[in-house]
Design a protein around this motif. Structure first.
Motif, short mmCIF file in Angstrom:
data_model
loop_
_atom_site.label_atom_id
_atom_site.label_comp_id
_atom_site.label_asym_id
_atom_site.label_seq_id
_atom_site.Cartn_x
_atom_site.Cartn_y
_atom_site.Cartn_z
N LYS A 194 15.79 -1.72 2.55
CA LYS A 194 15.67 -0.27 2.71
C LYS A 194 17.02 0.42 2.54
O LYS A 194 17.10 1.53 2.00
CB LYS A 194 15.08 0.07 4.08
CG LYS A 194 14.75 1.55 4.22
CD LYS A 194 13.90 1.84 5.44
CE LYS A 194 13.52 3.32 5.49
NZ LYS A 194 12.64 3.63 6.63
N HIS A 202 5.63 -3.89 7.93
CA HIS A 202 6.34 -3.02 6.98
C HIS A 202 5.83 -3.19 5.54
O HIS A 202 6.38 -2.56 4.63
CB HIS A 202 7.84 -3.35 6.99
CG HIS A 202 8.52 -3.10 8.30
ND1 HIS A 202 8.63 -1.84 8.86
CD2 HIS A 202 9.14 -3.96 9.16
CE1 HIS A 202 9.28 -1.92 10.00
NE2 HIS A 202 9.60 -3.19 10.21
N GLU A 248 4.88 0.01 3.52
CA GLU A 248 6.06 0.85 3.29
C GLU A 248 6.97 0.24 2.23
O GLU A 248 7.46 0.95 1.33
CB GLU A 248 6.84 1.01 4.60
CG GLU A 248 8.09 1.86 4.45
CD GLU A 248 9.02 1.79 5.65
OE1 GLU A 248 10.08 2.44 5.62
OE2 GLU A 248 8.69 1.05 6.61
#
Length: 282
Positions: free
Chosen positions: A113, A148, A151
């Motif tokens: 990320k 996650h 995402e």
């Protein structure tokens, strides 16, 4: 007893941070003291101070039970400070050093990320985008059932869209340069329209589900049509027929296209031109 020591450390840490004696804390040889202070700074959002302490602690605490947490915390301090490249570096160091560590899933997630958040706009070099995609894909391979997952998958899609935009901008530039090139006859294959076509086709091949598929496809049709118009006489029939084939491919895929009016005009002119040329050949 440990509880009282910890409270004392917090109190002293507050004094250091308020009276400008933070440097004394940095120079202290009491690593337990520094460690607890770093955790306190981290917990209260004083990430730069926490990072300064942790930078030294990850080295001197190597081999101890606190080394793992210190290294992970160091990555998080830089992440929270939006220094994403440094954060990713420490997260990568963490999961390489502790492949079965307590924070390995979080470290891989935040590493990917961080790189995602640090990627440049499409017109710039996209080396960082490729690196971020690779890191995020590795996360999905290691943790396919992670909360996650959705995402991370979306981040990969967003990064791929960025690469498509980069390719589209390159193809559009080639196309525009073709417009500015004057009345060349294009007796060779080395021209800007052909470069626009190849670039756009490669983007569609690499990213077939891109949301820019229609925009890339119309660019291919335009480039084929304009290249055909500016071709020498003997090449016009073949290139106009290629334009018509591209028209059918486009309308089959996008029957209600926002470019419908333009596409029909191209087809009408190309059909007429091919017909006239065939009559001349007879």
């Amino acid at each position: 007893m440990k509880k009282y020591i910890y409270l004392a450390i917090i109190s002293v840490c507050g004094v250091f941070s308020s009276c400008g004696e933070y440097n004394k804390l940095l120079k202290s040889t009491n690593t337990d003291y520094q460690y607890e202070a770093a955790k306190e700074f981290f917990g209260t959002g004083k990430f730069s101070k926490a990072a300064s302490l942790l930078e030294g602690l990850v080295t001197v605490m190597k081999g101890t039970d606190r080394a793992e947490e210190s290294l992970y915390m160091l990555g998080m301090t830089y992440y929270n400070e939006t220094d994403y490249q440094t954060a990713s570096h420490y997260f990568t160091t963490y999961y390489n050093t502790y492949p079965r560590g307590q924070y390995v899933e979080s470290a891989r997630y935040h590493s990917g990320k961080a790189l995602f958040l640090d990627t440049p706009e499409p017109r710039l070099d996209q080396s960082g985008t490729y690196k971020a995609i690779q890191e995020l894909q590795l996360f999905l391979e290691y943790f396919p059932s992670s909360p996650h997952h959705a995402e991370v998958q979306q981040m990969i899609f967003d990064l791929q869209d960025k690469l498509v935009i980069k390719d589209y901008m390159a193809a559009k530039l080639y196309y525009d340069l073709g417009d500015y090139s004057g009345n060349f006859t294009y007796t060779t294959t080395g021209n800007n329209y052909l470069a626009a076509i190849v670039t756009a086709q490669n983007a569609l091949k690499d990213y077939p589900y891109t949301k820019m598929r229609e925009d890339l496809s119309i660019l291919i049709l335009r480039a084929k049509y304009d290249m055909a118009k500016q071709s020498v006489l003997e090449k016009k029939p073949e290139r106009m027929r290629d334009t018509i084939d591209e028209y059918y491919a486009f309308t089959n895929e996008f029957p209600e296209s926002k470019y419908k009016k333009e596409v029909e005009a191209i087809f009408k002119d190309a059909s007429k031109y091919v017909g006239n040329l065939e009559e001349e050949e007879e």
